[in-house]
Scaffold this active site. Sequence first.
Site, PDB file in Angstrom:
ATOM      1  N   GLU A 130      -5.443  23.126  -7.512  1.00 12.10           N
ATOM      2  CA  GLU A 130      -3.972  23.104  -7.503  1.00 12.10           C
ATOM      3  C   GLU A 130      -3.344  24.309  -6.805  1.00 12.10           C
ATOM      4  O   GLU A 130      -2.327  24.183  -6.141  1.00 12.10           O
ATOM      5  CB  GLU A 130      -3.440  22.992  -8.935  1.00 12.10           C
ATOM      6  CG  GLU A 130      -3.829  21.694  -9.645  1.00 12.10           C
ATOM      7  CD  GLU A 130      -3.363  20.445  -8.900  1.00 12.10           C
ATOM      8  OE1 GLU A 130      -2.567  20.568  -7.945  1.00 12.10           O
ATOM      9  OE2 GLU A 130      -3.806  19.347  -9.271  1.00 12.10           O
ATOM     10  N   GLY A 168       4.223  13.822 -10.754  1.00 16.27           N
ATOM     11  CA  GLY A 168       5.076  13.743  -9.575  1.00 16.27           C
ATOM     12  C   GLY A 168       4.368  12.935  -8.517  1.00 16.27           C
ATOM     13  O   GLY A 168       4.959  12.115  -7.818  1.00 16.27           O
ATOM     14  N   ALA A 169       3.055  13.176  -8.398  1.00 17.18           N
ATOM     15  CA  ALA A 169       2.226  12.471  -7.442  1.00 17.18           C
ATOM     16  C   ALA A 169       0.777  12.734  -7.823  1.00 17.18           C
ATOM     17  O   ALA A 169       0.498  13.643  -8.606  1.00 17.18           O
ATOM     18  CB  ALA A 169       2.492  12.958  -6.028  1.00 17.18           C
ATOM     19  N   MET A 170      -0.128  11.934  -7.305  1.00 16.04           N
ATOM     20  CA  MET A 170      -1.539  12.116  -7.621  1.00 16.04           C
ATOM     21  C   MET A 170      -2.376  11.815  -6.394  1.00 16.04           C
ATOM     22  O   MET A 170      -2.208  10.788  -5.759  1.00 16.04           O
ATOM     23  CB  MET A 170      -1.921  11.192  -8.795  1.00 16.04           C
ATOM     24  CG  MET A 170      -3.379  11.226  -9.177  1.00 16.04           C
ATOM     25  SD  MET A 170      -3.901  12.880  -9.764  1.00 16.04           S
ATOM     26  CE  MET A 170      -5.610  12.890  -9.240  1.00 16.04           C
ATOM     27  N   GLU A 171      -3.304  12.755  -6.128  1.00 10.97           N
ATOM     28  CA  GLU A 171      -4.021  12.777  -4.859  1.00 10.97           C
ATOM     29  C   GLU A 171      -5.202  11.832  -4.753  1.00 10.97           C
ATOM     30  O   GLU A 171      -6.060  12.037  -3.882  1.00 10.97           O
ATOM     31  CB  GLU A 171      -4.509  14.197  -4.607  1.00 10.97           C
ATOM     32  CG  GLU A 171      -5.612  14.689  -5.582  1.00 10.97           C
ATOM     33  CD  GLU A 171      -5.101  15.482  -6.768  1.00 10.97           C
ATOM     34  OE1 GLU A 171      -3.908  15.380  -7.079  1.00 10.97           O
ATOM     35  OE2 GLU A 171      -5.902  16.206  -7.385  1.00 10.97           O
ATOM     36  N   ASN A 172      -5.308  10.792  -5.590  1.00  9.25           N
ATOM     37  CA  ASN A 172      -6.452   9.869  -5.543  1.00  9.25           C
ATOM     38  C   ASN A 172      -6.951   9.680  -4.108  1.00  9.25           C
ATOM     39  O   ASN A 172      -6.174   9.367  -3.210  1.00  9.25           O
ATOM     40  CB  ASN A 172      -6.050   8.507  -6.093  1.00  9.25           C
ATOM     41  CG  ASN A 172      -5.295   8.615  -7.383  1.00  9.25           C
ATOM     42  OD1 ASN A 172      -5.768   9.224  -8.319  1.00  9.25           O
ATOM     43  ND2 ASN A 172      -4.094   8.053  -7.414  1.00  9.25           N
ATOM     44  N   HIS A 226       1.184  18.599  -0.157  1.00  7.50           N
ATOM     45  CA  HIS A 226       0.352  19.021  -1.285  1.00  7.50           C
ATOM     46  C   HIS A 226      -0.762  17.998  -1.539  1.00  7.50           C
ATOM     47  O   HIS A 226      -1.941  18.351  -1.637  1.00  7.50           O
ATOM     48  CB  HIS A 226       1.250  19.177  -2.517  1.00  7.50           C
ATOM     49  CG  HIS A 226       0.546  19.569  -3.779  1.00  7.50           C
ATOM     50  ND1 HIS A 226       0.684  20.803  -4.366  1.00  7.50           N
ATOM     51  CD2 HIS A 226      -0.307  18.890  -4.580  1.00  7.50           C
ATOM     52  CE1 HIS A 226      -0.047  20.863  -5.460  1.00  7.50           C
ATOM     53  NE2 HIS A 226      -0.670  19.706  -5.615  1.00  7.50           N
ATOM     54  N   GLU A 227      -0.397  16.737  -1.594  1.00  4.31           N
ATOM     55  CA  GLU A 227      -1.397  15.696  -1.893  1.00  4.31           C
ATOM     56  C   GLU A 227      -2.416  15.573  -0.763  1.00  4.31           C
ATOM     57  O   GLU A 227      -3.598  15.352  -0.996  1.00  4.31           O
ATOM     58  CB  GLU A 227      -0.724  14.347  -2.153  1.00  4.31           C
ATOM     59  CG  GLU A 227       0.323  14.354  -3.266  1.00  4.31           C
ATOM     60  CD  GLU A 227      -0.153  15.033  -4.537  1.00  4.31           C
ATOM     61  OE1 GLU A 227      -1.347  14.921  -4.862  1.00  4.31           O
ATOM     62  OE2 GLU A 227       0.666  15.704  -5.194  1.00  4.31           O
TER      63      GLU A 227
HETATM   64 ZN   LIG Z   1      -1.950  18.903  -7.004  1.00  2.80          ZN
END
Ligand SMILES: [Zn+2]
Length: 904
Positions: free
Chosen positions: A400, A341-345, A377-378
């Site tokens: 998470e 869905g998304a990625m917190e890089n 969240h990210e």
């Molecule tokens: Zn996450």
Amino acid sequence: MPKGIFISKALAASVVVVTASALASFLVMIIIFQEQIRAREPVPPPTMPATTAEPTGLPPNMRLPKDLVPEEYEVFLQPYLYAQVTNITNQSFAFTGHSVVKFNCVKPTSRIFIHSKDLNVNFMQVTNENGTVLHIIGSTFMEDESNFLEIVLRERLRAPGTYYLRTKFEGEMLDDLTGIYVSQYLENVDEKRFMVASQMQPTDARKVFPCFDEPAMKAVFRITIMHRESTTALSNAKETGSPETTEIDGETWYITEFHPTKKMSTYLLAFVVCLDFGSKETNYLRTAVKTWARPEAIEAGHADYAQSITGDILLAYEEFFNINYPLSKLDQIALPDFGAGAMENWGLIMYRETALLYEEGVSSTSNQQWIATVIAHELAHQWFGNLVTMKWWNDLWLSEGFATYISYIGVDKVNPTWNIKDLMVLNDIQSVFQVDALATSHPLSSKEEDVQTPADIGQLFDSITYSKGAAVLRMLSDYISDSVFQAGLRTYLKDHQYSNADYKDLWSHLQKAVDAKQGTENVKEVMTTWIEKMGYPVITINTKTGSVSQKHFLLNQTSPYKFMWHVPIRVMKTGQKVILDLLDVKGPVTKTAYKAVDDGWILANVNCTGYFRVNYNAENWERLLLHLNNSHSDIPVINRGQLIDDAFNLARAKYINVTLALNTTKYLSNDMEYIPWESALRNLDYFILMFDRSEVYGPYEVPESLTAQYNQINAISVACSNDLPKCTEMVKGLFDNWIDDPVNNTIHANLKSAIYCNGIRHSRGEGVGNRSGRDTCRILWTQDKIRKMDAVSTINYIARNVDGQSLAWDFVRSQWSYISEEYGGGIVSLGSLIDGVTQRFSTDFELQKLRQFQEEHAEDTFSSGTRALQQAIERTQANIKWVKENKQTVLDWFRGQHVESQGF
Ligand SMILES: [Zn+2]
Ligand SMILES: *[C@@H]1O[C@H](CO)[C@@H](O)[C@H](O)[C@H]1NC(C)=O
Ligand SMILES: *[C@@H]1O[C@H](CO)[C@@H](O)[C@H](O)[C@H]1NC(C)=O
Ligand SMILES: *[C@@H]1O[C@H](CO)[C@@H](O)[C@H](O)[C@H]1NC(C)=O
Ligand SMILES: *[C@@H]1O[C@H](CO)[C@@H](O)[C@H](O)[C@H]1NC(C)=O
Ligand SMILES: *[C@@H]1O[C@H](CO)[C@@H](O)[C@H](O)[C@H]1NC(C)=O
Ligand SMILES: *[C@@H]1O[C@H](CO)[C@@H](O)[C@H](O)[C@H]1NC(C)=O
Ligand SMILES: *[C@@H]1O[C@H](CO)[C@@H](O)[C@H](O)[C@H]1NC(C)=O
Ligand SMILES: *[C@@H]1O[C@H](CO)[C@@H](O)[C@H](O)[C@H]1NC(C)=O
């Protein structure tokens, strides 16, 4: 986080907005599948290469030995991709690169183990700090799940000592959504564009360059990217200046160099090379925040909403954690193809377009909330996960669970009117309660030795990690008080920044915060069972005697385990203040807190801050129900939902009679709130899945307030799925108008999901699957393929539909080899796929098919689907039994209600 897995689950469970393109995919999928059935046999699985290499000295497990510790990498990457080509035959998907990793030897060894996967490494050199080259006598690429490259040296490395490993390598970028990959999209309607994007979490940095690819092997990264003329390259850090230009074989290349990163884990690295992406930029104190997207999306203002809230959430977190965001820039980018869905890089957060772009009038309110929640969240991960990282994946919940919990605080800061924190009970707690009531669930924290291979790691990205993680943190925060919890988090983050931690480190900081306030709570003692054991308790209260006890709650009541939890319970009595009790024995014990005064009622787990269910004696249930009928607002809105959800699930597990559960919904005609309604509808949905349909109805009008809007969607869903003729007609009309003229979409954004879902069902009666060729062509033309990232959610979406269920299951079954090959290695969850297509299973025939499927694939590594399959079997068994025992009672209840009130 690759939130995808979890997102698709959450989306499927709650109110989804289906965009026109997803609908098109849905129809296309059905058509394609029918074609496939006709046209050919299922594809046989590609054969795996045989293991030939003889490992020279594999470590005892699939973990890196701890004798070498990386400090700094220089990485140079050159993707050959053209962002646009007139002739596809000269497009190139290759990349080359070279890297140097500086590492410290802390224990003498002559073997270097480093990760490398699918790379052709054509040069390796090891030098010491003086530049002297050390002789390599052999090297092996392990052909197992360790993904190790082992380099054997003639002489041992000394400890302490600093060394350098230089490599040159080449690889191929696929459209597989992992490592660095290729994404395609259209610009100006029909111009094809190509771009490079990346997804390293959890174990794919090793596909980009040889690296010590474990979360605790933190290092500084100096990245340089060489890319085609006129394209833009992005990475975690800010570029050092404008790109330099160079000519090679008559072609112009840009070289973009980035500042060194902070000390960080490999899984947080990120790369993008794109053409024409636009951005909106705003400076927030120390940080330049940019939101990137396709130029059309930027021009249309679709990134504006995200851009408007991101900085505010970031500043709110800086204050909440008392630690500034440590980078000078924060880019976030909406990608046409993204597996999660998304990625917190760190510094370059990536999203699916649907998780970042908001279109006024087209996107729904729940869509907007979703975007805010994903961003929050990210951003929370920039602290929990990026600044402080779990020591190993077995404690993924620390990253998470926290990001999920903190995201509600972040969204609440930017939009308090949504009361988003209350929704956590629906979105996370009630849904994870379902999975965690199975004997095939698993503890929040796994044993380190049980998590080794990429498949082991991938399997952890599930609702237990995200939602139960968030739920137990919420419970702990409530127990020791939010301010003490916050104080503990602050010192935890400070002490472990740029480093790693496990949950015991967290307990010790929270304990210090408790002690500093002269608190008496024992954090470790209270939390141990919640973290180390699966499941949760049902608390049984007898308000006549004041007796209370706990028991492991399982759908099939027979828990062989003797788990005992320390349960903080908030208790409310008629007309009295809420008190907090800690139940730290199995019981039954007698406490005055649980004894009713005169004819009064008792409500336990006020606001559902605890992660448990509650059952009462019949009299207390009766009193609570009576009070709901007379003045429901005395009972907090969260508990009105929870009483319903608890009752239905207690009935499923045969703690109470199902008619009592059904009775809890009778007061709802007086309640206009979303949470109780949604709780009831989800549970009634289960009945609808299991039983014949009964008749229900709801009004149709677009109302003002948010909760009213949600309720309307629910009403349409229920009414239509029960074939109420008026509703069917309305939906069919709206749907057919849309099919005939997809551009002029008159369906209100908030109602799309319900209308589409039911429209398809009813239109199928006349054969949407084989609608006239003209329409089929139009649908196919709308989108020429299902994006890979949408495959799982699309199949699950089909499965939610009564008629689609068997289609989806047949599809998954017959194409399993293909699906698991294509998706098994990535972060797209096979677990949520299996979970989705088997939701309705409640017959012996279906159970038999499931078992057969399990046997047929007993040999396969089921990768991330193994546990989900076991859970599906367990759930189906429970369903079969339950339907047998309760069908008649439920039907009788519904008939009785119908006579009583012409509805429910
Ligand atoms: Zn996450
Ligand atoms: C691709 O090849 C064609 C013909 O060989 C050539 O005209 C064209 O310039 C090439 N395109 C690129 C982007 O190199
Ligand atoms: C594309 O380029 C290849 C060689 O690069 C050439 O053989 C082919 O004819 C070209 N196709 C077109 C449509 O220009
Ligand atoms: C590097 O050179 C220094 C000075 O000549 C010497 O003292 C040191 O031992 C050398 N280090 C190694 C690993 O050979
Ligand atoms: C409960 O589940 C276990 C394990 O799945 C099974 O062995 C047992 O027979 C079940 N018990 C009942 C009463 O269904
Ligand atoms: C329960 O939650 C509501 C918000 O939904 C809040 O106003 C109320 O104070 C909470 N009650 C307790 C006892 O914490
Ligand atoms: C539940 O109650 C109904 C009557 O309300 C009764 O007919 C039924 O047998 C009960 N079911 C069980 C499992 O006790
Ligand atoms: C449910 O409500 C009906 C009245 O509508 C009542 O007769 C029945 O006893 C109730 N069932 C339970 C289990 O409370
Ligand atoms: C859009 O559709 C509605 C109802 O189907 C119709 O009344 C309206 O004229 C259409 N608008 C356009 C611009 O075609």
